[in-house]
Write a protein that holds these residues in place. Structure first.
Motif, PDB file in Angstrom:
ATOM      1  N   GLN A  44       0.823  -1.196   0.000  1.00 34.45           N
ATOM      2  CA  GLN A  44       0.000   0.000   0.000  1.00 34.45           C
ATOM      3  C   GLN A  44       0.866   1.258   0.000  1.00 34.45           C
ATOM      4  O   GLN A  44       1.993   1.253   0.490  1.00 34.45           O
ATOM      5  N   ARG A  45       0.323   2.320  -0.553  1.00 33.96           N
ATOM      6  CA  ARG A  45       1.001   3.603  -0.505  1.00 33.96           C
ATOM      7  C   ARG A  45       1.070   4.081   0.941  1.00 33.96           C
ATOM      8  O   ARG A  45       0.092   3.975   1.688  1.00 33.96           O
ATOM      9  N   GLU A  46       2.212   4.612   1.331  1.00 34.32           N
ATOM     10  CA  GLU A  46       2.375   5.087   2.687  1.00 34.32           C
ATOM     11  C   GLU A  46       2.978   6.484   2.715  1.00 34.32           C
ATOM     12  O   GLU A  46       3.745   6.866   1.831  1.00 34.32           O
ATOM     13  N   LEU A  47       2.632   7.215   3.745  1.00 33.08           N
ATOM     14  CA  LEU A  47       3.216   8.533   3.965  1.00 33.08           C
ATOM     15  C   LEU A  47       4.622   8.358   4.523  1.00 33.08           C
ATOM     16  O   LEU A  47       4.814   7.700   5.541  1.00 33.08           O
ATOM     17  N   VAL A  48       5.594   8.951   3.852  1.00 34.20           N
ATOM     18  CA  VAL A  48       6.979   8.864   4.280  1.00 34.20           C
ATOM     19  C   VAL A  48       7.351  10.043   5.164  1.00 34.20           C
ATOM     20  O   VAL A  48       7.933   9.879   6.244  1.00 34.20           O
ATOM     21  N   ALA A  49       7.051  11.236   4.707  1.00 33.09           N
ATOM     22  CA  ALA A  49       7.394  12.445   5.443  1.00 33.09           C
ATOM     23  C   ALA A  49       6.484  13.575   5.020  1.00 33.09           C
ATOM     24  O   ALA A  49       6.045  13.635   3.871  1.00 33.09           O
ATOM     25  N   GLY A  50       6.201  14.468   5.941  1.00 31.13           N
ATOM     26  CA  GLY A  50       5.375  15.620   5.647  1.00 31.13           C
ATOM     27  C   GLY A  50       5.923  16.864   6.311  1.00 31.13           C
ATOM     28  O   GLY A  50       6.617  16.784   7.328  1.00 31.13           O
ATOM     29  N   ILE A  51       5.602  18.004   5.729  1.00 31.81           N
ATOM     30  CA  ILE A  51       6.035  19.279   6.287  1.00 31.81           C
ATOM     31  C   ILE A  51       4.945  20.311   6.055  1.00 31.81           C
ATOM     32  O   ILE A  51       4.388  20.419   4.966  1.00 31.81           O
ATOM     33  N   THR A  52       4.616  21.065   7.088  1.00 32.11           N
ATOM     34  CA  THR A  52       3.580  22.080   7.000  1.00 32.11           C
ATOM     35  C   THR A  52       4.166  23.395   6.520  1.00 32.11           C
ATOM     36  O   THR A  52       5.381  23.572   6.446  1.00 32.11           O
ATOM     37  N   SER A  53       3.273  24.329   6.193  1.00 33.88           N
ATOM     38  CA  SER A  53       3.726  25.654   5.789  1.00 33.88           C
ATOM     39  C   SER A  53       4.449  26.361   6.925  1.00 33.88           C
ATOM     40  O   SER A  53       5.222  27.289   6.682  1.00 33.88           O
ATOM     41  N   GLY A  54       4.204  25.927   8.159  1.00 35.12           N
ATOM     42  CA  GLY A  54       4.887  26.478   9.316  1.00 35.12           C
ATOM     43  C   GLY A  54       6.211  25.818   9.625  1.00 35.12           C
ATOM     44  O   GLY A  54       6.923  26.260  10.533  1.00 35.12           O
ATOM     45  N   GLY A  55       6.542  24.755   8.899  1.00 31.30           N
ATOM     46  CA  GLY A  55       7.820  24.095   9.078  1.00 31.30           C
ATOM     47  C   GLY A  55       7.807  22.857   9.959  1.00 31.30           C
ATOM     48  O   GLY A  55       8.854  22.238  10.158  1.00 31.30           O
ATOM     49  N   THR A  57       7.423  19.033  10.893  1.00 27.31           N
ATOM     50  CA  THR A  57       7.661  17.824  10.107  1.00 27.31           C
ATOM     51  C   THR A  57       7.203  16.577  10.837  1.00 27.31           C
ATOM     52  O   THR A  57       7.099  16.557  12.066  1.00 27.31           O
ATOM     53  N   ASN A  58       6.942  15.541  10.063  1.00 28.80           N
ATOM     54  CA  ASN A  58       6.641  14.238  10.624  1.00 28.80           C
ATOM     55  C   ASN A  58       7.149  13.170   9.669  1.00 28.80           C
ATOM     56  O   ASN A  58       7.210  13.379   8.456  1.00 28.80           O
ATOM     57  N   TYR A  59       7.501  12.000  10.227  1.00 23.18           N
ATOM     58  CA  TYR A  59       8.085  10.926   9.448  1.00 23.18           C
ATOM     59  C   TYR A  59       7.497   9.589   9.862  1.00 23.18           C
ATOM     60  O   TYR A  59       7.144   9.383  11.023  1.00 23.18           O
ATOM     61  N   VAL A  60       7.450   8.683   8.917  1.00 25.83           N
ATOM     62  CA  VAL A  60       7.118   7.314   9.255  1.00 25.83           C
ATOM     63  C   VAL A  60       8.294   6.734  10.039  1.00 25.83           C
ATOM     64  O   VAL A  60       9.458   7.103   9.811  1.00 25.83           O
ATOM     65  N   ASP A  61       8.008   5.865  10.992  1.00 25.52           N
ATOM     66  CA  ASP A  61       9.045   5.367  11.884  1.00 25.52           C
ATOM     67  C   ASP A  61      10.232   4.747  11.148  1.00 25.52           C
ATOM     68  O   ASP A  61      11.379   4.876  11.584  1.00 25.52           O
ATOM     69  N   SER A  62       9.983   4.087  10.051  1.00 28.99           N
ATOM     70  CA  SER A  62      11.036   3.364   9.351  1.00 28.99           C
ATOM     71  C   SER A  62      12.111   4.261   8.737  1.00 28.99           C
ATOM     72  O   SER A  62      13.188   3.773   8.388  1.00 28.99           O
ATOM     73  N   VAL A  63      11.848   5.562   8.603  1.00 26.42           N
ATOM     74  CA  VAL A  63      12.830   6.457   7.992  1.00 26.42           C
ATOM     75  C   VAL A  63      13.363   7.494   8.959  1.00 26.42           C
ATOM     76  O   VAL A  63      14.247   8.281   8.585  1.00 26.42           O
ATOM     77  N   LYS A  64      12.882   7.509  10.176  1.00 28.90           N
ATOM     78  CA  LYS A  64      13.343   8.484  11.153  1.00 28.90           C
ATOM     79  C   LYS A  64      14.840   8.349  11.390  1.00 28.90           C
ATOM     80  O   LYS A  64      15.355   7.256  11.567  1.00 28.90           O
ATOM     81  N   GLY A  65      15.514   9.480  11.370  1.00 27.04           N
ATOM     82  CA  GLY A  65      16.952   9.490  11.548  1.00 27.04           C
ATOM     83  C   GLY A  65      17.726   9.313  10.269  1.00 27.04           C
ATOM     84  O   GLY A  65      18.949   9.519  10.250  1.00 27.04           O
ATOM     85  N   ARG A  66      17.048   8.930   9.192  1.00 27.87           N
ATOM     86  CA  ARG A  66      17.712   8.716   7.906  1.00 27.87           C
ATOM     87  C   ARG A  66      17.252   9.712   6.838  1.00 27.87           C
ATOM     88  O   ARG A  66      18.048  10.137   6.008  1.00 27.87           O
ATOM     89  N   PHE A  67      15.976  10.062   6.862  1.00 24.65           N
ATOM     90  CA  PHE A  67      15.409  10.968   5.864  1.00 24.65           C
ATOM     91  C   PHE A  67      15.135  12.330   6.484  1.00 24.65           C
ATOM     92  O   PHE A  67      14.794  12.432   7.672  1.00 24.65           O
TER      93      PHE A  67
END
Length: 119
Positions: A44-55, A57-67
């Protein structure tokens, strides 16, 4: 006439790095979220990372610290810096825009860019 165009995908060995870019053209409202999604074959398609207009951010656990996701508002561009790549990161990566204005919410997608990590 909002358009999102991804670039920067390619083939890289495990442990390597890659930076994806997504250029957004057209009229962009000030309140918006930019994000990177990915979809691997059979998954399935998954959210990897997001960023708001205010800056924020959020990341899927599997990429935290790498992306790292970032945005350049002057250039209307969002980036995804990918380090320490793993075979499991292989997927088509899609850029996504969500924006809110007086008439409601709008969402736009890029066509995707292939990222292949060899083991």
């Amino acid at each position: 006439q909002v358009q999102l165009v991804e670039s920067g995908g390619g083939l890289v060995q495990a442990g390597g790095s890659l930076r994806l870019s997504c250029a957004v053209s057209g009229s962009i409202f000030s309140i918006n979220d930019l994000a990177w999604y990915r979809q691997a074959p059979g998954k399935q398609r998954e959210l990897v990372a997001g960023i708001t207009s205010g800056g924020s951010t959020n990341y899927v656990d599997s990429v935290k610290g790498r992306f790292t996701i970032s945005r350049d508002n002057a250039k209307n561009t969002v980036y995804l810096q990918m380090n320490s790549l793993k075979f499991e990161d292989t997927a088509v990566y899609y850029c996504n825009l969500k924006e809110w204005y007086e008439h409601g919410e709008l969402e736009f997608w890029g066509q995707g860019t292939q990222v292949t990590v060899s083991s």
